[in-house]
Design a protein around this motif. Structure first.
Motif, PDB file in Angstrom:
ATOM      1  N   UNK B 101       0.832  -1.194   0.000  1.00 52.29           N
ATOM      2  CA  UNK B 101       0.000   0.000   0.000  1.00 52.29           C
ATOM      3  C   UNK B 101       0.874   1.255   0.000  1.00 52.29           C
ATOM      4  N   UNK B 102       1.885   1.206   0.855  1.00 47.00           N
ATOM      5  CA  UNK B 102       2.807   2.334   0.938  1.00 47.00           C
ATOM      6  C   UNK B 102       3.439   2.577  -0.433  1.00 47.00           C
ATOM      7  N   UNK B 103       3.872   1.514  -1.078  1.00 51.48           N
ATOM      8  CA  UNK B 103       4.488   1.638  -2.388  1.00 51.48           C
ATOM      9  C   UNK B 103       3.508   2.249  -3.383  1.00 51.48           C
ATOM     10  N   UNK B 104       2.229   1.866  -3.282  1.00 53.25           N
ATOM     11  CA  UNK B 104       1.247   2.344  -4.266  1.00 53.25           C
ATOM     12  C   UNK B 104       1.050   3.857  -4.176  1.00 53.25           C
ATOM     13  N   UNK B 105       1.409   4.432  -3.029  1.00 54.45           N
ATOM     14  CA  UNK B 105       1.265   5.883  -2.900  1.00 54.45           C
ATOM     15  C   UNK B 105       2.304   6.632  -3.726  1.00 54.45           C
ATOM     16  N   UNK B 106       3.335   5.926  -4.160  1.00 58.19           N
ATOM     17  CA  UNK B 106       4.450   6.577  -4.845  1.00 58.19           C
ATOM     18  C   UNK B 106       4.532   6.258  -6.322  1.00 58.19           C
ATOM     19  N   UNK B 107       4.028   5.107  -6.714  1.00 59.79           N
ATOM     20  CA  UNK B 107       4.370   4.614  -8.049  1.00 59.79           C
ATOM     21  C   UNK B 107       3.371   4.990  -9.143  1.00 59.79           C
ATOM     22  N   UNK B 108       2.291   5.699  -8.793  1.00 61.36           N
ATOM     23  CA  UNK B 108       1.258   6.005  -9.788  1.00 61.36           C
ATOM     24  C   UNK B 108       1.805   6.643 -11.069  1.00 61.36           C
ATOM     25  N   UNK B 109       2.796   7.531 -11.011  1.00 56.44           N
ATOM     26  CA  UNK B 109       3.273   8.150 -12.262  1.00 56.44           C
ATOM     27  C   UNK B 109       4.026   7.187 -13.186  1.00 56.44           C
ATOM     28  N   UNK B 110       4.441   6.045 -12.674  1.00 53.35           N
ATOM     29  CA  UNK B 110       5.260   5.127 -13.478  1.00 53.35           C
ATOM     30  C   UNK B 110       4.373   4.362 -14.465  1.00 53.35           C
ATOM     31  N   UNK B 111       5.001   3.761 -15.494  1.00 55.87           N
ATOM     32  CA  UNK B 111       4.232   2.885 -16.371  1.00 55.87           C
ATOM     33  C   UNK B 111       3.554   1.796 -15.539  1.00 55.87           C
ATOM     34  N   UNK B 112       2.327   1.405 -15.936  1.00 54.95           N
ATOM     35  CA  UNK B 112       1.565   0.560 -15.015  1.00 54.95           C
ATOM     36  C   UNK B 112       2.230  -0.779 -14.718  1.00 54.95           C
ATOM     37  N   UNK B 113       2.916  -1.381 -15.741  1.00 50.28           N
ATOM     38  CA  UNK B 113       3.530  -2.690 -15.458  1.00 50.28           C
ATOM     39  C   UNK B 113       4.635  -2.569 -14.413  1.00 50.28           C
ATOM     40  N   UNK B 114       5.367  -1.460 -14.491  1.00 48.14           N
ATOM     41  CA  UNK B 114       6.441  -1.245 -13.513  1.00 48.14           C
ATOM     42  C   UNK B 114       5.838  -1.023 -12.126  1.00 48.14           C
ATOM     43  N   UNK B 115       4.734  -0.250 -12.102  1.00 50.50           N
ATOM     44  CA  UNK B 115       4.063   0.016 -10.833  1.00 50.50           C
ATOM     45  C   UNK B 115       3.598  -1.297 -10.196  1.00 50.50           C
ATOM     46  N   UNK B 116       2.962  -2.156 -11.006  1.00 48.28           N
ATOM     47  CA  UNK B 116       2.509  -3.452 -10.458  1.00 48.28           C
ATOM     48  C   UNK B 116       3.670  -4.252  -9.905  1.00 48.28           C
ATOM     49  N   UNK B 117       4.740  -4.293 -10.670  1.00 50.95           N
ATOM     50  CA  UNK B 117       5.903  -5.060 -10.263  1.00 50.95           C
ATOM     51  C   UNK B 117       6.436  -4.549  -8.928  1.00 50.95           C
ATOM     52  N   UNK B 118       6.529  -3.197  -8.844  1.00 52.16           N
ATOM     53  CA  UNK B 118       7.070  -2.621  -7.614  1.00 52.16           C
ATOM     54  C   UNK B 118       6.159  -2.927  -6.430  1.00 52.16           C
ATOM     55  N   UNK B 119       4.860  -2.915  -6.691  1.00 53.69           N
ATOM     56  CA  UNK B 119       3.920  -3.200  -5.605  1.00 53.69           C
ATOM     57  C   UNK B 119       4.069  -4.649  -5.133  1.00 53.69           C
ATOM     58  N   UNK B 120       4.182  -5.559  -6.093  1.00 54.10           N
ATOM     59  CA  UNK B 120       4.346  -6.963  -5.723  1.00 54.10           C
ATOM     60  C   UNK B 120       5.652  -7.143  -4.950  1.00 54.10           C
ATOM     61  N   UNK B 121       6.701  -6.490  -5.422  1.00 54.56           N
ATOM     62  CA  UNK B 121       7.997  -6.613  -4.729  1.00 54.56           C
ATOM     63  C   UNK B 121       7.899  -6.038  -3.320  1.00 54.56           C
ATOM     64  N   UNK B 122       7.191  -4.910  -3.206  1.00 56.94           N
ATOM     65  CA  UNK B 122       7.026  -4.323  -1.875  1.00 56.94           C
ATOM     66  C   UNK B 122       6.339  -5.310  -0.946  1.00 56.94           C
ATOM     67  N   UNK B 123       5.332  -6.023  -1.459  1.00 59.99           N
ATOM     68  CA  UNK B 123       4.641  -7.027  -0.647  1.00 59.99           C
ATOM     69  C   UNK B 123       5.612  -8.097  -0.174  1.00 59.99           C
ATOM     70  N   UNK B 124       6.412  -8.602  -1.120  1.00 62.53           N
ATOM     71  CA  UNK B 124       7.400  -9.625  -0.775  1.00 62.53           C
ATOM     72  C   UNK B 124       8.362  -9.106   0.291  1.00 62.53           C
TER      73      UNK B 124
END
Ligand SMILES: Nc1ncnc2c1ncn2[C@@H]1O[C@H](COP(=O)(O)OP(=O)(O)OP(=O)(O)O)[C@@H](O)[C@H]1O
Ligand SMILES: [Mg+2]
Lengths: 513, 360
Positions: B101-124
């Motif tokens: 969730x924290x990551x999702x507050x930051x990654x919105x401007x990025x391309x969506x696939x990168x944002x998803x990836x970063x969110x999944x990584x943040x979860x891990x």
């Protein structure tokens, strides 16, 4: 020993068969145990001795055959059944409650104690038992305060307290010092003169020769039952292996040369930070076997641990092939080509739930030779296992059968196979022949000499002084963590060694280089 | 007379018999429990089945429910196979969701696939770090992981409560706290693969299947897996044989926590779309049950996760349709676990006919 007057069969086993999958661990075994006799089971590793005793005390159920105890067919479905009938077993790994006293451990679980322990009555009984068998033990000490030998007595007393008339001892002296073994045999003869029968399993001929009769097993079958009085150690060994065992002696034309391992003033602390090694210094050259003689518990184990990098030296240090080793780890020592045979095989040398194949690469599971990319190369492991099982004659149903199911001696062979395969330069062997049958011990001795010929430095600790005398270039004697002296076998007698092992220091000039 | 004895090998037929018997016993006891609490078992169970498998959407819903259970179950398998008793899955799921969730507050401007990836990584990472922390406490101070992981559960759950209840993540524009965050940016929601309405299966299911394959290969085929299994059987020998067991313990806790953390992230971005404690509670503990029922094998865990996912998803419908109390579903879960553990013991035994004879 006085022969029992009345010959009366306490136990009769008829055609007992027990299979594990395709392996017949016991194949139509018949056996009689007389009242008041010490009956020895003798045979190669994996011959089925432990399995037979497990059937007799109700741990396994035989597939077929009959067990007759005191004239009645015995239905043994659990150890409790066996104990109720009067068959007791002393386990190699004791099952005592360590913060109970000796007395409590003996009487716990017995039916006549009731909810409230009637200790004074029980104490009287136990004291009487102790006197009859010549066991001298303080009933109020707690188990953790006792030596291994004394814990074994408690196991014996417990079985006797429960009214055992037949006591099974499976390799009872494997964990004992020579003195403790002698005491155990005094107790055994005490029990025998009370009319108790004892089944004794041992690989040590001098113990076997103290029994009344010996039954020799080979590959699950009875080869013969002989009276010990009419036999010799050689004739019994010949029955067991089917041929004569030649003892190998080191080749004196190969001279040790070129210092390889060198220890200087190594000191180390034990698990309770007591001093266990004091100023240990010695060198081992290439082409040399240095023996380490000593009564178990005088620092041998810790010395090996320091050299293997699993115990830190508190001062002093050692060098290998001219390089000083600083703060080693077991990884580093393995990578430097050190092979290690620990004395406690299941605790320190094997993963019990793994098969032979996986155990053969324990410590080398990340080595490129056993990997394909990120994966362990199963095919290669399988091939390796097949080769080593054949070479070291490991008796196992398959390369993947968990080694906890192997007989003691066969488990030891798996470790030996691994270490002889991977060691380059230095071999550390702590009691490598413990639990091995006569032929297998000799096989190990032969392998050690092969390594010596190949230029290895070998440190060999053994309780078998005869083996040390014929294999070693020099023998270091350790007592209370100190090297009492280093002697050449050809200039020393067994008596001298014994004196030094008991703490009688040699004159310093007798220490040879 | 029939007597019970240890079996010297295992047999497939007997295993199937034992586990089927366990299923039947669990089913019968649950029915008894339902009747006892005043329900109609026939009606309740048919509602349960309809809710779990009655329609395509119901099926997808079951798969969605199975997703976090599978991930947590796999994480549990990694730890338990090493006999490291990580029971902090609950907190690790939370930590994964919070980090994502924290990551999702930051990654919105990025391309969506990168944002998803970063969110999944943040979860891990979130779950992994929490696991690692418990591992560190054990390695450094000898703290039992059983205690530390449970304590960390509380700490993480209370931190989330603080963040959502008047803290920085409280749903914006409200004066009364609903103990939840604002919905996540819809662009960052994990793609729905199948289903619509109440039964939607998100991409996390595929991730979970991939994780199952990964864990199976890891445990059975790689050197690390070898070390994990060896650690569970005899850590002393492993230490004597050149493995740094402290590092291994840390790696295991990291992996175990990371899988639970991914489950939390997936639940947040695939299903609930809002950070809220109620939607995450219970995933961790059910995941442990799934791991045990699955016999600590990735393949078994997959089956168990599907089963418990269906149970959970069917239970919602059952509650609506037949008014069965929610607590009963947890009780049923517990019963299944209990009988499966019994079955696991039973597979090691055999029944033998014993003839009684008297010696002549
Ligand atoms: N639980 C088991 N499963 C499969 N095989 C077994 C099992 N227990 C024993 N065996 C096999 O049965 C054979 C006999 O084993 P046993 O332990 O009785 O030998 P032993 O005579 O006591 O040997 P040792 O002198 O080495 O202790 C061995 O080949 C062993 O591998
Ligand atoms: Mg044996």
């Amino acid at each position: 020993m006085v022969r029992p007057v009345v010959v009366e069969e306490l136990l009769k086993v008829r055609n007992l068969t027990k299979r594990f999958g395709a392996v017949a661990a016991n194949d139509g075994v018949s056996l009689d145990v007389r009242k008041g006799e010490v009956h020895c089971l003798f045979g190669e590793n994996g011959a089925g001795k432990s399995t037979l005793s497990a059937c007799l005390y109700g741990y396994y159920r035989a597939d077929s055959g009959e067990i007759v105890f005191k004239g009645k067919t015995a239905e043994l479905n659990s150890p409790a059944d066996a104990l109720r009938l009067g068959i007791g077993m002393v386990h190699q790994h004791f099952v005592l409650v360590s913060n109970f006293t000796v007395l409590e451990n003996i009487i716990v679980g017995s039916s006549d104690v009731g909810v409230f322990l009637n200790k004074s009555e029980a104490r009287r009984k136990v004291v009487a038992l102790c006197q009859e068998c010549g066991i001298d033990i303080d009933l109020d000490r707690e188990i953790w305060q006792l030596s291994v030998g004394e814990q074994q007595w408690v196991e014996i007393l417990k079985a006797l307290y429960f009214g055992a008339e037949l006591l099974i001892l499976d390799e009872p002296t494997a964990v004992l010092t020579p003195q403790q073994s002698d005491q155990l045999f005094r107790i055994i003869s005490g029990m025998r003169s009370r009319g108790l029968s004892i089944i004794l399993i041992s690989h040590k001929l001098r113990e076997v020769m103290q029994s009344d009769r010996v039954t020799i097993l080979r590959k699950g079958k009875v080869v013969a039952t002989v009276e010990t009085a009419g036999s010799t150690a050689e004739s019994i060994t010949a029955l067991m292996v089917g041929h004569k065992v030649t003892k190998h002696v080191r080749d004196r034309s190969v001279m040790p040369a070129g210092e390889f391992l060198s220890l200087r003033n190594v000191c180390a602390k034990g698990d309770w930070s007591e001093d266990v090694l004091k100023d240990v210094s010695f060198d081992i050259a290439k082409h040399e076997v240095l023996g380490l003689a000593g009564v178990a518990g005088n620092g041998q184990k810790e010395l090996f641990e320091v050299l293997m990098g699993v115990r830190a030296a508190s001062s002093g240090g050692f060098s290998l092939d001219g390089e000083a080793i600083v703060a080693p780890t077991s990884r580093e020592m393995l990578d430097r080509g050190v092979g290690f045979v620990p004395d406690d095989r299941f605790l320190e040398g094997l993963i019990p739930e793994f098969g032979t194949a996986e155990n053969l690469v324990l410590g080398w599971q990340r080595a490129p030779e056993y990997r394909r990319g990120p994966f362990l190369d199963r095919r290669k492991l399988g091939l390796l296992a097949r080769k080593k099982i054949e070479e070291f004659r490991v008796v196992t149903a398959s390369a993947d059968l968990p080694v906890e199911r192997l007989s003691g001696g066969n488990a030891q062979r798996v470790i030996l196979a691994r270490e002889f395969l991977h060691a380059r330069g230095l071999l550390l062997a702590n009691q490598p022949t413990r639990g091995l049958d006569v032929a297998a011990s000799e096989f190990v001795c032969e392998k050690i000499l092969e390594k010596r010929a190949a230029g290895f430095a070998v440190l060999l600790a053994s309780e078998e002084l005869d083996d040390l005398m014929r294999l070693c270039d020099r023998i270091a004697v350790i007592f209370k963590g100190r090297i009492m002296g280093i002697v050449r076998p050809e200039e020393t007698s067994l008596l001298d060694l014994g004196m030094m092992m008991a703490g009688d220091a040699k004159e310093p000039e007798r220490t040879v280089q | 007379m029939i007597s019970v004895q240890r079996r010297s090998g295992s047999s497939l037929g007997w295993n199937i018999t034992c586990y089927s018997a366990a299923m039947i016993c669990a089913f019968l006891t649950s029915a008894a429990l339902l009747t006892f609490s005043g329900g109609d078992p026939v009606k309740a169970f048919s509602a349960l089945l309809t809710g779990a498998f009655g329609s395509q959407n119901a099926l997808y819903g079951s798969l969605a429910k199975a997703t976090p259970l599978l991930l947590v179950g796999l994480g549990t398998v990694i730890a338990f196979r090493a006999k490291i008793w990580n029971i902090g899955q609950e907190g690790q799921v939370f930590a994964g969701a919070m980090a994502a969730y924290w990551m999702s507050l930051w990654v919105a401007p990025l391309p969506y696939w990168l944002a998803w990836l970063l969110i999944a990584i943040a979860g891990l990472v979130g779950g992994g770090v929490l696991g690692l922390l418990a591992g560190y406490l054990k390695v450094r101070f000898g703290t039992s992981e059983v205690i530390s992981t449970v304590m960390l559960n509380y700490i993480v759950i209370y931190i989330l409560a603080y963040l959502l209840d008047g803290g920085p993540w409280m749903e914006s524009g409200l004066t009364v706290a609903y103990h939840q965050s604002s919905p996540v940016n819809p662009l960052l929601e994990w793609p729905i693969l199948l289903g619509q309405g109440s039964g939607k299966m998100h991409i996390g299911f595929i991730l979970a299947l991939a994780a199952a394959a990964f864990c199976a290969v890891l445990l059975e085929r790689t050197s690390l897996g070898y070390e994990i299994r060896a650690f569970g059987s005899n850590p002393t020998a492993l230490r004597f044989r050149g493995t740094n067991i402290r590092r291994l313990l840390l790696v295991v806790m990291l992996l175990s926590g990371a899988l639970a953390g991914l489950a939390g992230a997936g639940e947040l971005f695939g299903t609930s779309h809002r950070l809220r404690a109620e939607t995450l509670l219970g995933i961790g503990s059910s995941g442990i049950v799934v791991a045990m029922v699955g016999g600590l094998r990735p393949s078994g865990v997959m089956l168990a996760a599907l089963f418990f996912g269906a149970l959970k998803s069917g239970a919602i419908y059952m509650r609506l349709k037949s008014g069965t109390p929610a607590g009963l579903v947890s009780a049923m879960e517990g019963l299944v676990l209990l009988f499966f553990l019994c079955a696991a013991v039973a597979t090691k035994l055999q029944l033998v006919r014993v003839e009684e004879k008297v010696h002549a």
